[in-house]
Design an enzyme around this catalytic site. Structure first.
Site, short mmCIF file in Angstrom:
data_model
loop_
_atom_site.label_atom_id
_atom_site.label_comp_id
_atom_site.label_asym_id
_atom_site.label_seq_id
_atom_site.Cartn_x
_atom_site.Cartn_y
_atom_site.Cartn_z
N ARG A 141 54.10 -14.48 25.76
CA ARG A 141 55.17 -15.23 25.09
C ARG A 141 56.53 -14.66 25.51
NH1 ARG A 141 56.64 -13.55 20.31
NH2 ARG A 141 54.56 -13.44 19.44
N TYR A 166 72.36 -37.86 25.55
CA TYR A 166 70.96 -38.26 25.44
C TYR A 166 70.59 -38.42 23.96
CZ TYR A 166 65.92 -37.60 25.15
OH TYR A 166 64.60 -37.74 24.83
N ASP A 182 74.75 -30.18 30.42
CA ASP A 182 73.39 -30.66 30.66
C ASP A 182 73.37 -31.27 32.06
OD1 ASP A 182 71.00 -32.11 30.80
OD2 ASP A 182 70.94 -32.40 28.63
N LYS A 226 62.36 -33.49 34.40
CA LYS A 226 62.91 -34.55 35.25
C LYS A 226 62.92 -34.14 36.72
CE LYS A 226 63.78 -36.59 31.26
NZ LYS A 226 62.86 -36.31 30.23
N1 PLP Z 1 68.69 -33.85 28.31
C1 PLP Z 1 68.67 -35.03 28.96
C2 PLP Z 1 69.90 -35.48 29.69
C3 PLP Z 1 67.53 -35.84 28.94
O1 PLP Z 1 67.54 -37.02 29.58
C4 PLP Z 1 66.39 -35.38 28.23
C5 PLP Z 1 65.15 -36.21 28.16
O2 PLP Z 1 65.13 -37.36 28.57
C6 PLP Z 1 66.45 -34.16 27.57
C7 PLP Z 1 67.60 -33.41 27.64
C8 PLP Z 1 65.26 -33.65 26.78
O3 PLP Z 1 64.27 -33.19 27.63
P1 PLP Z 1 62.69 -33.13 27.28
O4 PLP Z 1 62.21 -34.53 27.17
O5 PLP Z 1 62.11 -32.35 28.41
O6 PLP Z 1 62.56 -32.40 25.97
#
Ligand code: PLP
Length: 396
Positions: free
Chosen positions: A50, A102, A174, A199
């Protein structure tokens, strides 16, 4: 001092041929949850998985190197990465976030605000006055998402980071939509970079994971301690898969963005399309900023269909090469309807304020042949036009 390697080399080969046990070329996966002590009171590099394991450590080092950061923490999802950062702030701290971030980030921030964990202000960061007013409130953190999801709005990271720093705030970006192959926010003044590595970094739609990269080594250490304490560190298997995905990050994204530009250009001329949002088009309001701060325009775009919800339904049910699904950044092309899918967790007023209309569709463009992708969109748009005509006749 050794010369810093080109990010393409880091992506393709970090950790390759470093196995001292068997000389494996590909870094092996290390699934053990626990590690032997060399003797009484003598832990080795790893003791419990962990906290850290060799596969996750290699992935963290690779992502940190790609972002030109001093450290990274790999988490069990992108949301866990966002939450890891937010958890460092208290109820006395204000977080300024984009009004069109998001949907999951919007929900997490709103819920933590409603529970009194942090204070949050959503602002249109492209609106200078709104941003200035927010900065006057002395935020502790300014969160940036550029290009934004799903409207592909671009903001100037360096300009916002400079102003936020002057206001005493930390800055996080982000970078999920572009990946370090196309944008490196730490070089533009951010303290933190967030990723849903689900992604582009993994790139094959078979891992849920995330990362926080830091400009400062001590920040990475304290985030790692928190992730260990709450147990949101990423699994060894997911880390292995993500390392495998990263090795082809640069060629994947280069091909995908070539397809995306061809599609955006085609859709911009299509009679059934009211608007296209792609920073690679010179007509996009953020085109010049994107050109200056990114090394490519990416493979995400959105467009507004000229028609009602029946036209949207006919389109998404009519595609054959694209697939109706959430998520993005994989090798396959996906279409999502933000209102009913990715951004359904935002209340309708927040969606309207962010400019997300019912006719908006988001495309994650993959590696298929450009001609097949364009032909697929054309035939689905023809179905949408027919459905729109039929519902107009019904209501006439
Ligand atoms: N940040 C962005 C810009 C996203 O598009 C997403 C998910 O689509 C996330 C964060 C969250 O990621 P996760 O789905 O891996 O938890």
């Amino acid at each position: 001092m050794t010369k810093r390697r080109n990010p393409r080399t880091i992506a393709a080969a970090n950790g390759v041929a470093s196995d001292i046990a068997f000389g494996a070329v590909t870094p092996p996966i290390n699934l053990s949850t626990t590690y032997t002590f060399a003797g009484f009171g003598q832990p080795r590099t790893h003791d419990y998985a962990r906290t850290a394991n060799p596969t996750r450590t290699l992935l963290a080092e690779t992502i940190a190197a790609l972002e030109e950061g001093e450290g990274a923490v790999v988490t069990s999802s992108g949301m866990a990465a966002v939450d890891l950062l937010i958890s460092q702030f208290t109820s006395r701290d204000l977080i300024v976030a984009p009004h069109d971030c998001y949907g999951g980030t919007h929900r997490l921030l709103s819920t933590r605000r409603d529970r009194g964990h942090v204070d949050v202000l959503f602002v249109d960061q492209a609106d200078d006055e709104a941003l200035e007013a927010a900065l006057r409130k002395s935020p502790a953190l300014v969160l940036i998402e550029t290009p934004s999801n799903p409207l592909m709005r671009v903001v100037d990271i360096r300009a916002i980071a400079t102003r936020a720093r002057q206001a005493g705030a930390k800055v996080a970006v982000d970078n999920t939509f572009l990946s370090p192959a196309l944008q490196r926010p730490l070089k533009l003044g951010a303290h933190y970079v967030l990723h849903s590595t689900t992604k582009y970094l993994n790139g094959h739609s078979d891992v849920i994971a995330g990362a926080v990269v830091t400009a400062d080594k001590a920040d990475a250490e304290s985030l790692a301690a928190w992730a260990n304490m709450v147990g949101t560190t990423g699994s060894a298997f997911d880390c292995y898969m993500t390392l495998r995905g990263i090795r082809t990050l640069f060629p994947r994204i280069a091909e995908q963005q070539r397809n995306a530009l061809a599609i955006a250009t085609h859709l911009a001329r299509h009679p059934q399309v009211a608007r296209v949002h792609y920073p690679g088009l010179p007509s996009h309001p953020g085109h010049e900023i994107a050109k200056a701060q990114q090394t490519g325009f990416g493979a995400m775009l959105s467009f507004e269909i000229d028609g009602d919800l029946e036209a949207v339904r006919a389109f998404v049910e009519g595609v054959r090469v694209f697939t109706l699904a959430e998520s993005l950044g994989g090798v396959e092309s996906l279409v999502a309807h933000p209102t009913t899918m990715t951004h359904a967790s935002m209340d309708p007023e927040a969606r309207a304020a962010a400019g997300i209309t019912d006719g908006l569709l988001r495309l994650s463009v993959g590696l298929e042949a450009e001609e097949d992708l364009i032909a697929d969109l054309d035939q689905a748009l023809a179905l949408a036009a027919r459905a729109d005509d039929a519902s107009r006749k019904r209501t006439a």
